[in-house]
Write a protein that holds these residues in place. Structure first.
Motif, PDB file in Angstrom:
ATOM      1  N   MET A 133       0.833  -1.189   0.000  1.00  0.00           N
ATOM      2  CA  MET A 133       0.000   0.000   0.000  1.00  0.00           C
ATOM      3  C   MET A 133       0.878   1.252   0.000  1.00  0.00           C
ATOM      4  SD  MET A 133      -3.009   0.789   2.705  1.00  0.00           S
ATOM      5  CE  MET A 133      -2.756   2.315   3.575  1.00  0.00           C
ATOM      6  N   ASN A 134       0.611   2.163  -0.918  1.00  0.00           N
ATOM      7  CA  ASN A 134       1.379   3.402  -1.011  1.00  0.00           C
ATOM      8  C   ASN A 134       0.962   4.355   0.098  1.00  0.00           C
ATOM      9  OD1 ASN A 134       2.840   2.666  -3.212  1.00  0.00           O
ATOM     10  ND2 ASN A 134       1.543   3.702  -4.705  1.00  0.00           N
ATOM     11  N   PRO A 135       1.937   5.025   0.736  1.00  0.00           N
ATOM     12  CA  PRO A 135       1.557   6.019   1.740  1.00  0.00           C
ATOM     13  C   PRO A 135       0.827   7.178   1.070  1.00  0.00           C
ATOM     14  CG  PRO A 135       3.931   6.096   1.300  1.00  0.00           C
ATOM     15  CD  PRO A 135       3.377   4.942   0.525  1.00  0.00           C
ATOM     16  N   ARG A 136      -0.039   7.841   1.835  1.00  0.00           N
ATOM     17  CA  ARG A 136      -0.769   8.979   1.283  1.00  0.00           C
ATOM     18  C   ARG A 136       0.218  10.081   0.943  1.00  0.00           C
ATOM     19  NH1 ARG A 136      -5.696  10.785   4.845  1.00  0.00           N
ATOM     20  NH2 ARG A 136      -5.949  12.126   3.043  1.00  0.00           N
ATOM     21  N   PRO A 137       0.042  10.722  -0.208  1.00  0.00           N
ATOM     22  CA  PRO A 137       0.978  11.788  -0.572  1.00  0.00           C
ATOM     23  C   PRO A 137       0.831  12.985   0.361  1.00  0.00           C
ATOM     24  CG  PRO A 137      -0.841  11.691  -2.144  1.00  0.00           C
ATOM     25  CD  PRO A 137      -1.008  10.525  -1.206  1.00  0.00           C
ATOM     26  N   HIS A 138       1.920  13.707   0.512  1.00  0.00           N
ATOM     27  CA  HIS A 138       1.910  14.956   1.269  1.00  0.00           C
ATOM     28  C   HIS A 138       1.897  16.110   0.281  1.00  0.00           C
ATOM     29  CE1 HIS A 138       3.774  13.103   5.150  1.00  0.00           C
ATOM     30  NE2 HIS A 138       2.539  12.723   4.921  1.00  0.00           N
ATOM     31  N   PHE A 139       1.431  17.263   0.752  1.00  0.00           N
ATOM     32  CA  PHE A 139       1.333  18.449  -0.085  1.00  0.00           C
ATOM     33  C   PHE A 139       1.989  19.626   0.636  1.00  0.00           C
ATOM     34  CE2 PHE A 139      -2.122  15.657  -1.180  1.00  0.00           C
ATOM     35  CZ  PHE A 139      -2.140  15.682  -2.561  1.00  0.00           C
ATOM     36  N   ASN A 180       5.828  12.449  -4.124  1.00  0.00           N
ATOM     37  CA  ASN A 180       5.739  11.066  -4.606  1.00  0.00           C
ATOM     38  C   ASN A 180       7.020  10.359  -4.185  1.00  0.00           C
ATOM     39  OD1 ASN A 180       3.241  11.404  -6.160  1.00  0.00           O
ATOM     40  ND2 ASN A 180       4.482  12.724  -7.456  1.00  0.00           N
ATOM     41  N   LEU A 181       6.972   9.631  -3.067  1.00  0.00           N
ATOM     42  CA  LEU A 181       8.175   9.025  -2.510  1.00  0.00           C
ATOM     43  C   LEU A 181       8.793   7.965  -3.415  1.00  0.00           C
ATOM     44  CD1 LEU A 181       7.051   8.755   1.216  1.00  0.00           C
ATOM     45  CD2 LEU A 181       8.582  10.437   0.195  1.00  0.00           C
ATOM     46  N   ASP A 182       8.010   7.410  -4.325  1.00  0.00           N
ATOM     47  CA  ASP A 182       8.507   6.340  -5.198  1.00  0.00           C
ATOM     48  C   ASP A 182       9.074   6.858  -6.519  1.00  0.00           C
ATOM     49  OD1 ASP A 182       5.987   7.188  -6.000  1.00  0.00           O
ATOM     50  OD2 ASP A 182       5.355   5.201  -6.682  1.00  0.00           O
ATOM     51  N   LYS A 183       9.201   8.180  -6.664  1.00  0.00           N
ATOM     52  CA  LYS A 183       9.706   8.757  -7.913  1.00  0.00           C
ATOM     53  C   LYS A 183      10.903   9.661  -7.652  1.00  0.00           C
ATOM     54  CE  LYS A 183       5.206   8.902 -10.219  1.00  0.00           C
ATOM     55  NZ  LYS A 183       4.191   9.789 -10.791  1.00  0.00           N
ATOM     56  N   VAL A 184      11.698   9.890  -8.697  1.00  0.00           N
ATOM     57  CA  VAL A 184      12.798  10.849  -8.661  1.00  0.00           C
ATOM     58  C   VAL A 184      12.725  11.659  -9.949  1.00  0.00           C
ATOM     59  CG1 VAL A 184      15.299  11.161  -8.608  1.00  0.00           C
ATOM     60  CG2 VAL A 184      14.260   9.316  -7.282  1.00  0.00           C
ATOM     61  N   PRO A 185      12.617  12.969  -9.905  1.00  0.00           N
ATOM     62  CA  PRO A 185      12.382  13.794  -8.716  1.00  0.00           C
ATOM     63  C   PRO A 185      11.037  13.448  -8.081  1.00  0.00           C
ATOM     64  CG  PRO A 185      12.225  15.114 -10.740  1.00  0.00           C
ATOM     65  CD  PRO A 185      12.640  13.742 -11.146  1.00  0.00           C
ATOM     66  N   LYS A 186      10.914  13.766  -6.780  1.00  0.00           N
ATOM     67  CA  LYS A 186       9.731  13.310  -6.047  1.00  0.00           C
ATOM     68  C   LYS A 186       8.661  14.366  -5.825  1.00  0.00           C
ATOM     69  CE  LYS A 186      11.722  13.702  -1.402  1.00  0.00           C
ATOM     70  NZ  LYS A 186      12.086  12.953  -0.200  1.00  0.00           N
ATOM     71  N   TYR A 187       8.932  15.622  -6.144  1.00  0.00           N
ATOM     72  CA  TYR A 187       7.926  16.672  -5.948  1.00  0.00           C
ATOM     73  C   TYR A 187       7.268  17.023  -7.277  1.00  0.00           C
ATOM     74  CZ  TYR A 187      10.410  17.116  -1.535  1.00  0.00           C
ATOM     75  OH  TYR A 187      11.009  16.866  -0.325  1.00  0.00           O
TER      76      TYR A 187
END
Length: 192
Positions: free
Chosen positions: A1-7, A172-179
């Motif tokens: 399960m992916n964590p909820r994204p932060h904003f 998006n913690l699973d991506k680079v760049p993540k913002y």
């Protein structure tokens, strides 16, 4: 399960400035060992961190920010030195400093207030404008404050850029760049 994204709301750093910073970060990595370095495309100045957000509250914050930024003008900022947060011998956050000018303080206060008005509980620490470069010291010995002087070798004059946009970013913690930019609020450009 992916964590909820932060904003979060942030001042966007222009692409050409990010590319200059990318070169500086590569040089800094050789001299100053930190565990995690920020991807150059993720460089920004945080104005209000919201955390995970219900869509309705996020929409309200965006509406509030749009209203308060309606007549705000773009302005110049200068990156002028390096600094850190945390213990002096083992910093947890390594950053580039931007001069604390009135325009930046006002934008931050307006965005912060607009987010609080939308129901967000925000960090209460004093605003310290900065661009995070790396996290978690991992040097063999203690961090030496004179390492901060390397900035003046890389950038003898302050690095000036035009602050033209406030952006809502999603993490998006699973991506680079993540913002990922979600909503962009352009600041008014001065006519030539």
């Amino acid at each position: 399960m992916n964590p909820r994204p932060h904003f979060f709301f942030a001042l966007r750093i222009p692409e050409e400035t990010k590319l200059i910073m990318k070169e500086h970060i590569e040089s800094l990595k050789q001299e100053i060992p930190f565990k995690r370095w920020v991807h150059h495309m993720d460089l920004h100045i945080t104005l209000a961190f919201l955390g995970s957000a219900e869509q309705e509250k996020l929409n309200q914050a965006e509406k509030n920010v749009k209203e308060i930024l309606n007549n705000e003008k773009a302005f110049n900022l200068r990156i002028n030195k390096l600094g850190f947060f945390g213990k002096e011998d083992s910093p947890r956050v390594f950053w580039a400093d931007t001069e604390k000018i009135e325009e930046l303080i006002q934008i931050r206060e307006r965005v912060y207030s607009a987010c609080k008005k939308a129901g967000f509980v925000l960090e209460t620490r004093a605003f310290k404008p900065h661009i995070t470069l790396a996290r978690k010291w991992m040097g063999q010995g203690e961090f030496q404050k004179d390492l901060l002087n390397i900035w003046h070798e890389l950038q003898p004059e302050p690095l000036e850029f035009r602050a033209e946009e406030v952006v809502v970013y999603q993490t998006n913690l699973d991506k680079v760049p993540k913002y990922e930019p979600i909503t962009i609020f352009p600041l008014q450009s001065e006519p030539f």
